[in-house]
Motif scaffolding. Structure first.
Motif, PDB file in Angstrom:
ATOM      1  N   GLN A   1      10.044 -12.138 -11.669  1.00 41.33           N
ATOM      2  CA  GLN A   1       9.336 -12.597 -12.860  1.00 41.33           C
ATOM      3  C   GLN A   1       9.997 -12.012 -14.114  1.00 41.33           C
ATOM      4  OE1 GLN A   1       5.349 -11.987 -11.643  1.00 41.33           O
ATOM      5  NE2 GLN A   1       4.526 -13.462 -13.114  1.00 41.33           N
TER       6      GLN A   1
ATOM      7  N   MET B   1       7.703 -19.449 -13.447  1.00 41.21           N
ATOM      8  CA  MET B   1       6.497 -18.657 -13.651  1.00 41.21           C
ATOM      9  C   MET B   1       5.348 -19.143 -12.763  1.00 41.21           C
ATOM     10  SD  MET B   1       6.679 -16.059 -15.400  1.00 41.21           S
ATOM     11  CE  MET B   1       7.773 -15.164 -16.472  1.00 41.21           C
TER      12      MET B   1
ATOM     13  N   ALA C   1       5.997 -17.980  -9.237  1.00 38.90           N
ATOM     14  CA  ALA C   1       5.703 -16.549  -9.072  1.00 38.90           C
ATOM     15  C   ALA C   1       4.202 -16.345  -8.919  1.00 38.90           C
ATOM     16  CB  ALA C   1       6.232 -15.777 -10.271  1.00 38.90           C
TER      17      ALA C   1
END
Lengths: 417, 77
Positions: free
Chosen positions: A288, B39, B42
């Motif tokens: 991330q 994102m 994740a």
């Protein structure tokens, strides 16, 4: 042999003292041709050796048990091995009745273990050599374990504590997985075939990506199924990689040698079979972070590119040319104005000079001294000759402060020429 | 996620997204969509890890002799 021994006849034919009956039974057994000396086989249990050196145990099979006593002298004389529970053996000796405890027991003279440690070790060695010769232990046969198995096969007993341990570890480390249990007996006579069948069944089902086969700790006899050829061959023919997990760290079985991976314990097998999601969570955080950094970096690059192009564009812009021309125009305008003013002032000066000159030449000044200008009234022509006028013609006479109208008298025109 | 990705697939795609962005050649729109996808992946992975529960099934043989699985609730906890 008669049931009534003369030496033990009681006072009443149908009532005995306990001692008398015991003595009678003892005599009866010790004189019986069959049980006076017998050979009997079974499994040792409740084995206890006292400091006296006497050893007491029970010999049993599925349906019955027999008390045995192995006195120190007999043990030394026969060079008997140390007896342990679970040992299968043949015992020789006499049957008698131990009156104090009211027990029938075998007074052992000699024992022959069926599969003592020596025998087991020999079988282990023989099978190991055989399979080794076939190349079943070869390192190149070992397959890598899948890094992230979604389905894990387990062959063990449903009751085993080992199963709980493995499930606990899998639940903790890798709850994403699915476990398929193929229950099997893990000790006893039927265990080898049961384990082999469970392995084959998992292969037939063909969903598990890795198989753990094993059980918790136990005696060598209890673990013996994992030293049997059928189990070894089932592991060898498994298309799915197999992790063996038998007993404790120190237990080494044939199954361990054939398996693709040998885990020292069931818990260790579960640990090696799956990754730890804690590692993944950490990796996710890193990814991330990297994603964000890469995005920011890319944005910065793009912004830089835009700025650089913008600068280049500004440098070659036509606006720059316009500015340059504007500047030249401004400067030309300025010099034009300067030279204009210069010229104007020059003319002004000349004009002034001419005005002065003109003034000095003005006829008005002559008129002021008494001269006059005579003009014909009809066309304002100055009259400089007699020829220009006729009798009766109107004339004007300009003097300093105005004009005087007059008329020509004909008889008075005189020419002097 | 538009489809039901396995954790492994989602994780692999996340790694690809990071690599693609780090490569630094993506045009702006692609970079932005890659970032947003990354994102989301994740987050998807994190949720999967937090919600995952080990499934335990038992394998046995049915009447026709074929292997068949059924759930084993007694051991699920």
């Amino acid at each position: 042999m008669s049931a009534m021994h003369p030496g033990y006849l009681p006072g009443f034919a149908d009532e005995w003292s306990v001692s008398a009956l015991s003595r009678y039974l003892k005599e009866l057994l010790e004189t019986d041709d069959v049980v006076r000396y017998v050979r009997v086989h079974g499994e040792v249990s409740n084995c206890k050796t006292y400091p006296s050196g006497h050893c007491y145990f029970t010999l049993k099979d599925q349906d019955a048990q027999l008390n045995c006593v192995f006195f120190k002298q007999a043990r030394l004389r026969s060079e008997a091995p140390t007896l342990r529970n679970g040992m299968a053996l043949s015992a020789e000796g006499r049957i008698s009745f131990y009156d104090r405890d009211g027990k029938l027991q075998l007074y052992v003279e000699n024992v022959t273990p069926h599969e003592g440690p020596g025998v087991l070790f020999e079988r282990f060695q023989r099978l190991k050599e055989l399979l080794e010769a076939e190349g079943l232990f070869a390192p190149e046969r070992k397959r890598p374990l899948p890094a992230q198995p979604e389905v894990i096969g387990i062959v063990t007993s449903l009751q085993a504590a080992a199963l709980r341990d493995m499930l606990y570890m899998l639940r903790t480390r890798y709850p994403l997985a699915r476990v398929i249990l193929a229950p099997a007996l893990v000790q006893g006579e039927d265990a080898p075939a049961s384990i082999a069948a469970a392995l084959d069944l998992l292969n037939e089902h063909d969903e598990a990506e890795v198989i753990i086969v094993g059980r918790g700790g136990g005696s060598i006899e209890e673990l013996w199924a994992f030293n049997e050829e059928v189990v070894a061959r089932a592991i060898a023919r498994s298309r799915i990689p197999v992790i063996s997990a038998v007993g404790h760290e120190t237990d080494f079985t044939i199954a361990d040698l054939v398996a693709d991976y040998r885990a020292p314990t069931p818990t260790a097998a579960a640990t090696v079979a799956v990754p730890d999601i804690a590692d993944w969570q950490a990796q996710l955080t890193v990814l991330q972070r990297q994603l964000m950094d890469a995005m920011l970096e890319r944005l910065k690059e793009l912004t830089d590119e835009v700025e650089s192009v913008q600068r280049e564009l500004e440098r070659v812009s036509p606006l720059n040319m316009i500015d340059a021309y504007q500047q030249r125009i401004d400067s030309l305008t300025a010099s034009l104005q300067i030279s204009m003013r210069h010229h104007i002032s020059l003319y002004q000066e000349r004009l002034h000079g001419l005005a002065l000159q003109l003034h000095s030449l003005s006829p008005l000044l002559t008129i002021a001294r008494g001269y006059a200008v005579v003009r014909r009234a009809r066309d304002q022509q100055p009259v400089t000759s007699t020829q220009q006028v006729q009798a009766g013609e109107n004339l004007t006479i300009q003097v300093q402060d105005g004009t005087i109208p007059v008329q020509v008298l004909a008889e008075h025109i005189q020419s002097t020429g | 996620m538009e489809e039901q990705l396995s954790f492994e697939e989602a994780f692999a795609r996340l790694e690809e997204a990071v690599a693609a962005l780090q490569d630094g050649k993506l045009p702006l729109e692609r970079a932005l969509s890659t970032y947003q996808q990354g994102m989301a992946l994740a987050q998807y992975c994190n949720e999967m890890l937090q919600q995952a529960e080990l499934t335990v099934q038992q394998l046995s043989v049915d009447d026709s002799g074929s292997p068949v699985v059924h759930s084993l609730d007694g051991l699920n906890e």
